[in-house]
Write a protein that holds these residues in place. Sequence first.
Motif, mmCIF file in Angstrom:
data_model
loop_
_atom_site.group_PDB
_atom_site.id
_atom_site.type_symbol
_atom_site.label_atom_id
_atom_site.label_comp_id
_atom_site.label_asym_id
_atom_site.label_seq_id
_atom_site.Cartn_x
_atom_site.Cartn_y
_atom_site.Cartn_z
ATOM 1 N N ALA A 30 -8.781 13.573 -2.334
ATOM 2 C CA ALA A 30 -7.577 13.628 -1.491
ATOM 3 C C ALA A 30 -6.854 12.286 -1.485
ATOM 4 N N HIS A 31 -5.568 12.339 -1.179
ATOM 5 C CA HIS A 31 -4.782 11.131 -0.954
ATOM 6 C C HIS A 31 -4.763 10.897 0.561
ATOM 7 N N VAL A 64 -7.140 -3.555 -2.884
ATOM 8 C CA VAL A 64 -5.998 -3.468 -3.791
ATOM 9 C C VAL A 64 -6.167 -2.229 -4.669
ATOM 10 N N ILE A 65 -5.170 -1.346 -4.592
ATOM 11 C CA ILE A 65 -5.220 -0.059 -5.293
ATOM 12 C C ILE A 65 -4.078 0.001 -6.306
ATOM 13 N N PRO A 75 -3.144 6.299 -0.999
ATOM 14 C CA PRO A 75 -4.085 6.118 -2.117
ATOM 15 C C PRO A 75 -5.109 7.248 -2.193
ATOM 16 N N ARG A 76 -5.535 7.524 -3.406
ATOM 17 C CA ARG A 76 -6.579 8.533 -3.642
ATOM 18 C C ARG A 76 -7.909 7.994 -3.110
ATOM 19 N N ALA A 79 -10.047 5.882 -5.507
ATOM 20 C CA ALA A 79 -9.544 4.517 -5.732
ATOM 21 C C ALA A 79 -9.911 3.616 -4.559
ATOM 22 N N LEU A 80 -9.825 4.137 -3.340
ATOM 23 C CA LEU A 80 -10.260 3.368 -2.173
ATOM 24 C C LEU A 80 -11.746 3.046 -2.271
ATOM 25 N N TRP A 81 -12.527 4.038 -2.667
ATOM 26 C CA TRP A 81 -13.977 3.843 -2.778
ATOM 27 C C TRP A 81 -14.314 2.790 -3.829
#
Length: 116
Positions: A30-31, A64-65, A75-76, A79-81
Amino acid sequence: MTAESLLLEPDSAALEASQAPADIGFDLEAHHSTEVLLATHQVLVARCVIDYAGRGERVESELVIPRRECQGDRPRGSALWRAAQELLAQLLLRRPGLRPTIRIAIGSELVPLATA
């Protein structure tokens, strides 16, 4: 392996110590709406909080994404993870005796992304 490459590459033990995505209960596909500190055409910078277990210390930091991992300013999850894992590896190199947890605000809740 050079000293420089040791500093640039995350410690694999540090990454193994962190929780796997399935363990954190966070939707990686998810975003997510989160607090954005900076948005450019190349990156989005999201605010995160680092808690150190047993110390009561809370420090604000940033994730930073890459823009390609975002839908607008959302952000997805994956990408956060990944950004949280990179930050966790850096923290463990600098302060190896501490047990940080990286959290990000999703709505009104602080959600853990990575824990050592």
